[in-house]
Design an enzyme around this catalytic site. Structure first.
Site, PDB file in Angstrom:
ATOM      1  N   HIS A  77       0.828  -1.203   0.000  1.00 42.49           N
ATOM      2  CA  HIS A  77       0.000   0.000   0.000  1.00 42.49           C
ATOM      3  C   HIS A  77       0.864   1.256   0.000  1.00 42.49           C
ATOM      4  O   HIS A  77       2.022   1.213   0.401  1.00 42.49           O
ATOM      5  CB  HIS A  77      -0.839   0.083   1.288  1.00 42.49           C
TER       6      HIS A  77
ATOM      7  N   TYR B  20      -2.684  -0.941   8.505  1.00 46.87           N
ATOM      8  CA  TYR B  20      -1.538  -1.722   8.040  1.00 46.87           C
ATOM      9  C   TYR B  20      -0.822  -2.352   9.228  1.00 46.87           C
ATOM     10  O   TYR B  20      -0.888  -1.857  10.347  1.00 46.87           O
ATOM     11  CB  TYR B  20      -0.518  -0.838   7.300  1.00 46.87           C
TER      12      TYR B  20
ATOM     13  N   HIS C  42      -2.545  -3.102  -3.423  1.00 47.33           N
ATOM     14  CA  HIS C  42      -3.950  -2.952  -3.020  1.00 47.33           C
ATOM     15  C   HIS C  42      -4.837  -2.922  -4.260  1.00 47.33           C
ATOM     16  O   HIS C  42      -5.885  -3.554  -4.308  1.00 47.33           O
ATOM     17  CB  HIS C  42      -4.083  -1.668  -2.195  1.00 47.33           C
TER      18      HIS C  42
ATOM     19  N   LYS D 225      -8.718   1.973  -6.774  1.00 51.29           N
ATOM     20  CA  LYS D 225      -7.672   2.882  -6.287  1.00 51.29           C
ATOM     21  C   LYS D 225      -6.404   2.591  -7.058  1.00 51.29           C
ATOM     22  O   LYS D 225      -6.224   1.491  -7.569  1.00 51.29           O
ATOM     23  CB  LYS D 225      -7.373   2.627  -4.800  1.00 51.29           C
TER      24      LYS D 225
ATOM     25  N   CYS E 266      -3.545   2.674  -5.509  1.00 50.39           N
ATOM     26  CA  CYS E 266      -2.670   2.222  -4.430  1.00 50.39           C
ATOM     27  C   CYS E 266      -1.992   0.902  -4.787  1.00 50.39           C
ATOM     28  O   CYS E 266      -2.683  -0.038  -5.147  1.00 50.39           O
ATOM     29  CB  CYS E 266      -3.508   2.085  -3.159  1.00 50.39           C
TER      30      CYS E 266
END
Length: 136
Positions: A10, A38, A114, A122, A124
């Site tokens: 991430h 996380y 991610h 996203k 990410c």
């Protein structure tokens, strides 16, 4: 012990100047999460901050958290909030070390970003983690 199927990479989607405590406060006060997003956050200087033991479930990827270790680097966006891979050399080195460690412990786990999970809209972690770490 949890069965780990994924090691998710991430970004925090913050400026690289963001602090770990400001990120934690956002999760707690804005998102009302009881657990961190996380297991580890990597600061721009490469320092790895452990937020949660990997035997516990964090909030990194909705629907996959029970089988995932979540690792993030601080950054991932430009000054306009657009996705940008702005990992420092130190962050890249620390991330690689963590991924190698957990891949050794969980050899069947898939390393991916991610964004590579189903139904995730996203960018990410703002780079192709699946490709970058395919040889681990």
């Amino acid at each position: 012990m949890r069965t780990i199927k994924y090691i998710a990479v991430h970004c925090t989607a913050t400026a690289q100047t963001a602090t770990v405590s400001s990120i934690q406060n956002y999760w707690k006060n804005q998102l009302k999460w009881k657990m961190p997003g996380y297991h580890f956050i990597i600061k721009p200087d490469g320092e790895v901050v452990k937020l949660l033991s990997v035997d516990k479930v964090s909030n990194g990827v909705k629907g996959f958290n029970s089988e995932t270790i979540n690792i993030a680097y601080i950054g991932g966006i430009d000054k306009n909030g657009k996705p940008l891979d702005n990992r420092t050399g130190a962050q890249k080195a620390s991330l690689l070390n963590l991924l190698e460690l957990f891949k050794t412990r969980h050899p069947n786990a898939i390393i991916q970003g991610h964004r590579d999970f189903p139904k995730v809209a996203k960018a990410c972690p703002s780079f192709d983690a699946k490709k970058e770490y395919e040889n681990l």
